[in-house]
Design an enzyme around this catalytic site. Structure first.
Site, PDB file in Angstrom:
ATOM      1  CB  SER A 152      34.036  40.596 -77.214  1.00 25.71           C
ATOM      2  OG  SER A 152      33.054  39.976 -78.019  1.00 25.71           O
ATOM      3  CG  HIS A 188      35.895  43.614 -75.060  1.00 21.73           C
ATOM      4  ND1 HIS A 188      36.104  43.074 -73.811  1.00 21.73           N
ATOM      5  CD2 HIS A 188      34.680  43.179 -75.456  1.00 21.73           C
ATOM      6  CE1 HIS A 188      35.067  42.325 -73.481  1.00 21.73           C
ATOM      7  NE2 HIS A 188      34.181  42.365 -74.465  1.00 21.73           N
ATOM      8  CE  LYS A 218      31.787  43.975 -72.409  1.00 18.60           C
ATOM      9  NZ  LYS A 218      31.159  44.056 -73.713  1.00 18.60           N
TER      10      LYS A 218
END
Ligand SMILES: *Cc1c(COP(=O)(O)O)cnc(C)c1O
Length: 395
Positions: free
Chosen positions: A184, A212, A243
């Site tokens: 990340s 991610h 996310k």
């Protein structure tokens, strides 16, 4: 009474080292631009990769779910808090990921606490972890009594050494290798095919935290396992819906037996109430949009490739990223926080990240590119980075 002066002194020391986090208040929904502390600024630091956080379809789905199901689930999932839509989301996600089944938790952080100690918790087990793995993995490992091994970032020779130690010296009962999918803070991708091959050779399980990679890698954002075509060869895929999916929640994808077992045993599932109907419905809508096509994912990559290419041309050190995460390496925490402050004065919201989120001496501005940025947004950012970079002698 506790002596709070100790805490004040510690925070004062953080401030002197440029490491005190300045928590900015956002006064608008997430988007390409946000209002921060009363100022409109280009948003370069949210994880809203695909623009779902303020998407009309997701908002409508959430509001409809509130009308239909109310605002809270009323109990933990195992007692009376599993609604039909919780199960629908778990099925839909499994289908999307090409996995047998999923278990949905309140966050990615908790998904790691649920996954790691539940199956690999015994002192005769071994857990082998990349040195740059996310804090929620590290904490999940701490909840296990297993012997811990750490290997140098993405170093497959060291991973093999650790596997040999776990198998031949420790004689471990079960062995688990854990890696972030996309790291990340640096944006590099774990060499998952090599990890899986080693795991198969040494009879180890593999867990990848795809926080991610979700919505970013693979076909229509199906994540790192899809990206490398490793379906069925990774034991636990951890995902987050906070996310790219723009909402909240985490999950574990894997074989039917594993997921059934976790639903019996995982403590965050058993002892903490699940997500609200609004969250669940919005997550479902995000998955459906991605199942319809990859237009947003393509726009994200086009934006990222453009921005990263131009930053390199300007002479910035943007590290080893292979994804839309763009770390602008400044190394010195004080320079990095000054850079961030000056960007903010110029209308750009991009936070400086220092220790302990990244190692000491590796401070950076982490730029997060999104599908909702326009080319002129990115050009605006490039112009300001160039101006401040020159002023501070970084380029
Ligand atoms: C952000 C992140 C998490 C935590 O996810 P949440 O859903 O925000 O709790 C876990 N693992 C990694 C690698 C992350 O980047």
């Amino acid at each position: 009474m506790f002596n709070y002066k100790i805490l004040e002194d510690e925070m004062e020391a953080l401030k002197n080292d440029g490491l005190l986090v300045n928590i900015r208040t956002i006064e608008s929904p997430q988007g390409a631009w946000v209002v921060v502390n009363g100022k409109r600024a280009l948003n370069l630091c949210s994880n809203n990769y695909l623009g779902f956080a303020n998407d009309e379809r997701l908002k409508k789905a959430a509001m409809k779910a509130v009308e239909e199901w109310g605002v809270g689930p009323g109990a933990v999932r195992t007692i009376a808090g599993t609604f039909k839509i919780h199960e629908e989301l778990e099925r839909t996600l499994a289908q999307f990921k090409g996995a047998d089944a999923t278990i949905f938790l309140q966050s990615g952080f908790l998904a790691n606490q649920a996954a790691i100690p539940t199956v690999f918790g015994d002192e005769n087990d071994a857990i082998i972890s990349d040195e740059l793995n996310h804090a929620s993995i590290i904490d999940g490992v701490k909840l296990s009594k297993a012997k811990r091994y750490v290997y140098k970032h993405c170093d497959m020779n060291e991973l093999e050494q650790r596997l040999k130690e776990a198998r031949n010296v420790q004689n471990a009962r079960r062995v688990l290798i854990i890696t972030d999918g996309v790291f990340s803070m640096d944006g590099d991708i774990a060499p998952l095919p090599d990890i899986v091959n080693l795991a198969e050779r040494y009879d180890a399980a593999v867990m990848v935290d795809d926080a991610h990679g979700e919505g970013v890698l693979g076909k229509s954002g199906r994540g790192i396992v899809d990206h490398f075509g490793l379906h069925g060869r990774v034991d636990m895929e951890i995902g987050t819906l906070s996310k790219a999916f723009g909402v909240l929640g985490g999950y574990i994808a894997g074989k039917e037996t594993l997921i059934k077992y976790l639903k019996q045993k995982a403590r965050p599932f058993l002892f903490s109430t699940g997500l609200t109907p609004a969250d669940v419905a919005a997550c479902l809508e995000a998955v459906m949009i991605l199942q319809e096509g990859d237009e947003r994912v393509r726009r994200l990559w086009d934006n990222a490739n453009y921005f990263k290419g131009e930053m390199k041309k300007l002479g910035f050190d943007i590290g080893v990223s292979q994804t839309p995460i763009t770390p602008v390496m400044l190394y010195d925490a004080k320079v990095s926080s000054q850079f961030s402050r000056e960007l903010f004065e110029e209308g750009i919201f991009a936070q400086s990240i220092g220790y302990p989120t990244v190692p000491k001496g590796k401070a950076r501005i982490r730029v997060m590119i999104s599908a909702v940025h326009t080319k002129s947004d990115l050009d605006f950012a490039l112009e300001k980075f160039e101006k401040i970079g020159k002023k501070l002698g970084m380029i």
